[in-house]
Design a protein around this motif. Structure first.
Motif, PDB file in Angstrom:
ATOM      1  N   HIS A  78       1.419   1.009  -6.381  1.00  0.00           N
ATOM      2  CA  HIS A  78       1.356   0.580  -5.228  1.00  0.00           C
ATOM      3  C   HIS A  78       1.962   1.655  -4.178  1.00  0.00           C
ATOM      4  N   ARG A  81      -2.739   4.442  -0.970  1.00  0.00           N
ATOM      5  CA  ARG A  81      -3.955   4.119  -1.137  1.00  0.00           C
ATOM      6  C   ARG A  81      -4.754   5.346  -1.293  1.00  0.00           C
ATOM      7  N   TRP A 127     -11.093   3.860   2.144  1.00  0.00           N
ATOM      8  CA  TRP A 127     -10.562   3.590   0.857  1.00  0.00           C
ATOM      9  C   TRP A 127     -11.107   2.388   0.329  1.00  0.00           C
ATOM     10  N   ASP A 129     -10.332  -1.135  -1.651  1.00  0.00           N
ATOM     11  CA  ASP A 129      -9.293  -2.182  -1.872  1.00  0.00           C
ATOM     12  C   ASP A 129      -9.961  -3.429  -2.689  1.00  0.00           C
ATOM     13  N   GLN A 130      -9.667  -3.420  -3.964  1.00  0.00           N
ATOM     14  CA  GLN A 130     -10.330  -4.115  -4.866  1.00  0.00           C
ATOM     15  C   GLN A 130     -11.642  -3.832  -5.045  1.00  0.00           C
TER      16      GLN A 130
END
Length: 190
Positions: A78, A81, A127, A129-130
């Motif tokens: 975490h 990113r 970026w 994300d998932q």
């Protein structure tokens, strides 16, 4: 992080939170003497009997080390990113690769914002994300800027991004409008 891992993490946080809430409520009830003879009701003799054995400090130490490693792995997952330098576009075959330079894509989308009076583009990043590509553009907004024009510029920037990423790409575009160094308004464009 995929959706299953994110769901498992949320469930773990919920369970830990509920356990801590229950422990806190029990401690408060004990302190307020709402549970009479609580100390006499608790039977921890089996646990206390194990603390004298030679393996006990090693087991507790290993458990602490395991929790430390898990915590560091969670923080690493975490911490940041990662921005993408190059994007593989949908439709890429096995032999070839259709790629887009993320910097050029951000620059092209920023031009749509920069052309609007009262808006100055300040770059952005891309970026993953998932399973979704997230594009974040930053632009400074003057106090007298027309918000309708700014919204139209954000739509144009999203169109440029959509054209660059392809219609099949699952993407999300966020335009962050700031005033000076403070964040003034956040607009999401899909």
């Amino acid at each position: 992080m995929n959706r299953a891992a994110a769901g498992a993490e949320r469930l773990a946080v919920l369970l830990v939170g509920l356990a801590l809430l229950a422990l806190g409520a029990a401690a408060a009830a004990w302190e307020l003497d709402w549970i009479p003879d609580a100390v006499d009701r608790l039977d921890v003799s089996a646990l206390l009997g194990r603390t004298d054995e030679s393996w006990w400090p090693w087991a507790v130490g290993l458990l602490g080390l395991l929790l430390l490693v898990l915590g560091l792995l969670w923080l690493r997952a975490h911490a940041h990113r990662r921005s993408l330098g190059r994007l593989t576009l949908p439709g890429t075959g096995r032999r070839g690769a259709l790629e887009a330079d993320s910097g050029a894509l951000v620059d092209a989308a920023s031009e749509a914002l920069d052309e609007t009076p009262g808006v100055t583009a300040r770059g952005g990043r891309i970026w993953r994300d998932q399973r979704e590509v997230v594009v974040e553009l930053r632009a400074a907004l003057d106090p007298g800027a027309d918000l309708d024009e700014v919204a139209e510029a954000a739509d144009r920037a999203a169109s440029v991004l959509g054209a660059g990423l392809g219609p099949q790409a699952p993407a999300r575009c966020r335009v962050l409008l700031v005033r000076g160094r403070r964040r003034a308004r956040r607009t999401r464009v899909r």
